[in-house]
Design a protein around this motif. Structure first.
Motif, PDB file in Angstrom:
ATOM      1  N   GLY A   8       0.902  -1.283   0.013  1.00  0.00           N
ATOM      2  CA  GLY A   8       0.097  -0.101  -0.010  1.00  0.00           C
ATOM      3  C   GLY A   8       0.742   1.222  -0.089  1.00  0.00           C
ATOM      4  N   GLY A   9       2.185   1.209   0.234  1.00  0.00           N
ATOM      5  CA  GLY A   9       2.922   2.354   0.158  1.00  0.00           C
ATOM      6  C   GLY A   9       2.935   2.830  -1.430  1.00  0.00           C
ATOM      7  N   GLY A  10       3.455   4.062  -1.338  1.00  0.00           N
ATOM      8  CA  GLY A  10       3.472   4.707  -2.710  1.00  0.00           C
ATOM      9  C   GLY A  10       3.977   6.236  -2.708  1.00  0.00           C
ATOM     10  N   LEU A  11       3.776   7.040  -3.605  1.00  0.00           N
ATOM     11  CA  LEU A  11       3.953   8.481  -3.662  1.00  0.00           C
ATOM     12  C   LEU A  11       2.738   9.221  -3.678  1.00  0.00           C
ATOM     13  CD1 LEU A  11       6.033  11.041  -4.280  1.00  0.00           C
ATOM     14  CD2 LEU A  11       5.719  10.431  -6.753  1.00  0.00           C
ATOM     15  N   VAL A  12       2.457  10.128  -2.894  1.00  0.00           N
ATOM     16  CA  VAL A  12       1.369  10.857  -2.637  1.00  0.00           C
ATOM     17  C   VAL A  12       1.844  12.307  -2.568  1.00  0.00           C
ATOM     18  CG1 VAL A  12       1.042  10.278  -0.491  1.00  0.00           C
ATOM     19  CG2 VAL A  12      -1.088  10.794  -1.522  1.00  0.00           C
ATOM     20  N   GLN A  13       0.808  13.481  -2.658  1.00  0.00           N
ATOM     21  CA  GLN A  13       0.950  14.589  -2.485  1.00  0.00           C
ATOM     22  C   GLN A  13       0.590  15.143  -1.201  1.00  0.00           C
ATOM     23  OE1 GLN A  13      -1.012  16.808  -5.543  1.00  0.00           O
ATOM     24  NE2 GLN A  13       0.795  17.073  -6.946  1.00  0.00           N
ATOM     25  N   ALA A  14       1.059  15.837  -0.518  1.00  0.00           N
ATOM     26  CA  ALA A  14       0.833  16.574   0.703  1.00  0.00           C
ATOM     27  C   ALA A  14      -0.826  16.794   1.028  1.00  0.00           C
ATOM     28  CB  ALA A  14       1.621  17.833   1.041  1.00  0.00           C
ATOM     29  N   GLY A  15      -1.263  16.334   1.919  1.00  0.00           N
ATOM     30  CA  GLY A  15      -2.600  16.444   2.126  1.00  0.00           C
ATOM     31  C   GLY A  15      -3.578  15.079   1.463  1.00  0.00           C
ATOM     32  N   GLY A  16      -2.735  14.175   1.013  1.00  0.00           N
ATOM     33  CA  GLY A  16      -3.371  13.046   0.273  1.00  0.00           C
ATOM     34  C   GLY A  16      -3.543  12.068   1.547  1.00  0.00           C
ATOM     35  N   SER A  17      -3.882  10.839   1.071  1.00  0.00           N
ATOM     36  CA  SER A  17      -4.173   9.681   1.871  1.00  0.00           C
ATOM     37  C   SER A  17      -3.455   8.301   1.278  1.00  0.00           C
ATOM     38  CB  SER A  17      -5.643   9.346   1.960  1.00  0.00           C
ATOM     39  OG  SER A  17      -6.085  10.409   2.720  1.00  0.00           O
ATOM     40  N   LEU A  18      -3.390   7.550   2.189  1.00  0.00           N
ATOM     41  CA  LEU A  18      -2.762   6.319   1.685  1.00  0.00           C
ATOM     42  C   LEU A  18      -3.215   5.229   2.600  1.00  0.00           C
ATOM     43  CD1 LEU A  18       1.124   6.612   0.613  1.00  0.00           C
ATOM     44  CD2 LEU A  18      -0.740   5.838  -0.636  1.00  0.00           C
ATOM     45  N   ARG A  19      -3.550   3.868   2.217  1.00  0.00           N
ATOM     46  CA  ARG A  19      -3.726   2.855   3.193  1.00  0.00           C
ATOM     47  C   ARG A  19      -2.777   1.736   3.177  1.00  0.00           C
ATOM     48  NH1 ARG A  19      -8.928  -1.436   3.531  1.00  0.00           N
ATOM     49  NH2 ARG A  19      -9.227  -1.337   5.805  1.00  0.00           N
ATOM     50  N   LEU A  20      -2.066   1.439   4.343  1.00  0.00           N
ATOM     51  CA  LEU A  20      -1.195   0.303   4.192  1.00  0.00           C
ATOM     52  C   LEU A  20      -1.993  -0.827   4.878  1.00  0.00           C
ATOM     53  CD1 LEU A  20       1.914   2.239   5.815  1.00  0.00           C
ATOM     54  CD2 LEU A  20       1.083   2.039   3.395  1.00  0.00           C
ATOM     55  N   TYR A  32      -1.986 -11.621  19.768  1.00  0.00           N
ATOM     56  CA  TYR A  32      -1.005 -10.851  19.493  1.00  0.00           C
ATOM     57  C   TYR A  32      -1.113  -9.434  19.170  1.00  0.00           C
ATOM     58  CZ  TYR A  32      -1.986 -12.027  14.495  1.00  0.00           C
ATOM     59  OH  TYR A  32      -2.591 -12.273  13.409  1.00  0.00           O
ATOM     60  N   ALA A  33      -0.535  -8.444  19.640  1.00  0.00           N
ATOM     61  CA  ALA A  33      -0.726  -7.011  19.305  1.00  0.00           C
ATOM     62  C   ALA A  33       0.154  -6.793  18.105  1.00  0.00           C
ATOM     63  CB  ALA A  33      -0.284  -6.091  20.246  1.00  0.00           C
ATOM     64  N   MET A  34      -0.512  -5.752  17.222  1.00  0.00           N
ATOM     65  CA  MET A  34       0.310  -5.276  16.055  1.00  0.00           C
ATOM     66  C   MET A  34       0.798  -3.713  16.126  1.00  0.00           C
ATOM     67  SD  MET A  34       0.593  -7.753  14.013  1.00  0.00           S
ATOM     68  CE  MET A  34       1.021  -6.902  12.417  1.00  0.00           C
ATOM     69  N   GLY A  35       1.831  -3.554  15.491  1.00  0.00           N
ATOM     70  CA  GLY A  35       2.326  -2.151  15.694  1.00  0.00           C
ATOM     71  C   GLY A  35       2.614  -1.784  14.087  1.00  0.00           C
ATOM     72  N   TRP A  36       2.894  -0.307  13.993  1.00  0.00           N
ATOM     73  CA  TRP A  36       3.479   0.134  12.807  1.00  0.00           C
ATOM     74  C   TRP A  36       4.568   0.950  13.408  1.00  0.00           C
ATOM     75  CZ3 TRP A  36       2.399  -0.853   7.854  1.00  0.00           C
ATOM     76  CH2 TRP A  36       1.365  -1.746   7.535  1.00  0.00           C
ATOM     77  N   ASN A  77      -6.438 -12.097   9.045  1.00  0.00           N
ATOM     78  CA  ASN A  77      -4.964 -11.924   9.801  1.00  0.00           C
ATOM     79  C   ASN A  77      -4.346 -10.570   9.063  1.00  0.00           C
ATOM     80  OD1 ASN A  77      -5.061 -14.122  11.324  1.00  0.00           O
ATOM     81  ND2 ASN A  77      -4.452 -15.540   9.500  1.00  0.00           N
ATOM     82  N   THR A  78      -4.983  -9.544   9.131  1.00  0.00           N
ATOM     83  CA  THR A  78      -4.428  -8.336   8.305  1.00  0.00           C
ATOM     84  C   THR A  78      -4.633  -7.166   9.248  1.00  0.00           C
ATOM     85  OG1 THR A  78      -4.977  -9.401   6.404  1.00  0.00           O
ATOM     86  CG2 THR A  78      -4.535  -6.853   6.393  1.00  0.00           C
ATOM     87  N   VAL A  79      -3.677  -6.406   9.357  1.00  0.00           N
ATOM     88  CA  VAL A  79      -3.701  -5.004   9.938  1.00  0.00           C
ATOM     89  C   VAL A  79      -3.393  -3.874   8.949  1.00  0.00           C
ATOM     90  CG1 VAL A  79      -1.326  -4.952  10.531  1.00  0.00           C
ATOM     91  CG2 VAL A  79      -2.913  -3.702  11.979  1.00  0.00           C
ATOM     92  N   PHE A  80      -4.160  -2.826   9.369  1.00  0.00           N
ATOM     93  CA  PHE A  80      -4.087  -1.561   8.516  1.00  0.00           C
ATOM     94  C   PHE A  80      -3.836  -0.433   9.146  1.00  0.00           C
ATOM     95  CE2 PHE A  80      -6.631  -4.315   5.225  1.00  0.00           C
ATOM     96  CZ  PHE A  80      -7.407  -4.944   6.244  1.00  0.00           C
TER      97      PHE A  80
END
Length: 123
Positions: A8-20, A32-36, A77-80
């Motif tokens: 889900g990573g990538g290039l985005v302009q300031a003010g934009g959104s991404l979802r990892l 289990y706990a998950m962290g970013w 089994n996914t974290v966002f």
């Protein structure tokens, strides 16, 4: 063994959104706990957000609070990590991490790590 793959990573302009996303597979036989976490060039890895197994407990760093939201789908089994109102200072490699048991904001307490996904925010 546990494997984790971010996307889900990538290039985005300031003010934009991404979802990892971070998909977990392998021998996850207990809760289990998950962290970013994230690491910018020339800087140390820093905590971004964490979520408990049930999803009822979340913590955020002050720098992302109110802009980022961590969530999880245990059935998949996914974290966002939903990242809104992105800033150039959010540019970094983002890593998901798994910790057996309860949440932690300390990187060294996590047991498994993904390979990372690049997020670049242009001004």
């Amino acid at each position: 063994q546990v494997q984790m793959v971010e996307s889900g990573g990538g290039l985005v302009q300031a003010g934009g959104s991404l979802r990892l996303s971070c998909a977990v597979s392998g021998r996850t036989f207990s809760s289990y706990a998950m962290g970013w976490f994230r690491q910018a060039p020339g800087k140390e890895r820093e905590f971004v957000a964490t979520i408990s197994w049930s999803g009822s407990v979340t913590y955020y760093s002050d720098s992302v609070k109110g802009r980022f939201t961590i969530s999880r789908d245990n059935a998949k089994n996914t974290v966002f990590l939903q990242m809104n109102t992105l800033k150039p200072e959010d540019t970094a490699v983002y890593y998901c991490a798994l910790k057996w048991g309860t949440t932690s904001m300390r990187a060294h307490e996590h047991n498994y790590w993904g390979q990372g996904t690049q997020v670049t925010v242009s001004s």
